[in-house]
Scaffold this motif. Structure first.
Motif, PDB file in Angstrom:
ATOM      1  N   ALA A  48      -8.362   0.062   5.884  1.00 61.76           N
ATOM      2  CA  ALA A  48      -6.798   0.239   6.585  1.00 61.76           C
ATOM      3  C   ALA A  48      -5.620  -0.533   6.257  1.00 61.76           C
ATOM      4  O   ALA A  48      -5.055  -0.524   5.872  1.00 61.76           O
ATOM      5  N   LEU A  49      -6.302  -1.546   5.729  1.00 61.33           N
ATOM      6  CA  LEU A  49      -5.586  -2.961   4.818  1.00 61.33           C
ATOM      7  C   LEU A  49      -4.981  -1.939   3.769  1.00 61.33           C
ATOM      8  O   LEU A  49      -3.735  -2.385   2.963  1.00 61.33           O
ATOM      9  N   THR A  50      -5.757  -1.362   2.777  1.00 58.83           N
ATOM     10  CA  THR A  50      -5.172  -0.756   1.553  1.00 58.83           C
ATOM     11  C   THR A  50      -3.574   0.476   1.833  1.00 58.83           C
ATOM     12  O   THR A  50      -3.219   0.621   1.397  1.00 58.83           O
ATOM     13  N   MET A  51      -4.146   1.138   2.679  1.00 57.26           N
ATOM     14  CA  MET A  51      -3.039   1.876   3.437  1.00 57.26           C
ATOM     15  C   MET A  51      -1.577   1.302   3.755  1.00 57.26           C
ATOM     16  O   MET A  51      -0.565   1.738   3.394  1.00 57.26           O
ATOM     17  N   ILE A  52      -1.940   0.342   4.650  1.00 54.90           N
ATOM     18  CA  ILE A  52      -0.876  -0.648   4.709  1.00 54.90           C
ATOM     19  C   ILE A  52      -0.107  -0.795   3.689  1.00 54.90           C
ATOM     20  O   ILE A  52       0.990  -1.402   3.411  1.00 54.90           O
ATOM     21  N   ALA A  53      -1.109  -1.245   2.909  1.00 55.83           N
ATOM     22  CA  ALA A  53      -0.288  -2.449   1.410  1.00 55.83           C
ATOM     23  C   ALA A  53       0.000  -1.040   0.377  1.00 55.83           C
ATOM     24  O   ALA A  53       1.862  -1.647   0.500  1.00 55.83           O
ATOM     25  N   TYR A  54      -0.248  -0.084   0.920  1.00 58.82           N
ATOM     26  CA  TYR A  54       0.760   1.358  -0.524  1.00 58.82           C
ATOM     27  C   TYR A  54       2.007   1.293   0.497  1.00 58.82           C
ATOM     28  O   TYR A  54       2.456   2.134   0.117  1.00 58.82           O
ATOM     29  N   LYS A  55       2.086   1.863   1.793  1.00 55.37           N
ATOM     30  CA  LYS A  55       2.673   2.164   2.162  1.00 55.37           C
ATOM     31  C   LYS A  55       4.257   0.627   2.664  1.00 55.37           C
ATOM     32  O   LYS A  55       5.144   1.427   2.708  1.00 55.37           O
ATOM     33  N   LEU A  56       3.450   0.068   2.477  1.00 55.90           N
ATOM     34  CA  LEU A  56       4.229  -1.174   2.128  1.00 55.90           C
ATOM     35  C   LEU A  56       5.616  -0.907   0.676  1.00 55.90           C
ATOM     36  O   LEU A  56       6.002  -1.636   0.640  1.00 55.90           O
ATOM     37  N   TRP A  57       4.192  -1.282   0.187  1.00 52.69           N
ATOM     38  CA  TRP A  57       4.750  -1.100  -1.771  1.00 52.69           C
ATOM     39  C   TRP A  57       5.663   0.060  -1.446  1.00 52.69           C
ATOM     40  O   TRP A  57       6.893   0.006  -2.495  1.00 52.69           O
ATOM     41  N   GLN A  58       5.549   1.396  -0.750  1.00 50.29           N
ATOM     42  CA  GLN A  58       6.646   2.487  -0.984  1.00 50.29           C
ATOM     43  C   GLN A  58       7.234   2.678  -0.259  1.00 50.29           C
ATOM     44  O   GLN A  58       8.746   2.907  -0.970  1.00 50.29           O
TER      45      GLN A  58
END
Length: 70
Positions: A48-58
């Protein structure tokens, strides 16, 4: 924004590297010792945290592109 991304990616690493915090058997969860279910819970939390980080990066990259093209 990038600090939040870094924290999202760093939290699972810190949680797993600090073995002394979870190297115990109690409390058990449906008969599974704490040591095992804590690690399995972090698999889900890390995802979940990796997914959140990816979305924030995008979102950050999109904002930089739109801000730079003006």
């Amino acid at each position: 924004m990038r600090v939040v991304i870094g924290l999202c990616l760093l939290a699972p690493f810190v949680a797993m590297i600090w073995v002394g915090s979870y190297a115990k058997t109690d409390p058990t969860f449906i008969g599974i010792p704490f040591f095992y279910w804590y690690q399995m819970a972090w698999v889900i939390v890390s995802t979940a945290l990796t997914m959140i980080a990816y979305k924030l990066w995008q979102r950050d990259q999109r904002a930089r592109r739109e801000g730079g093209s003006r």
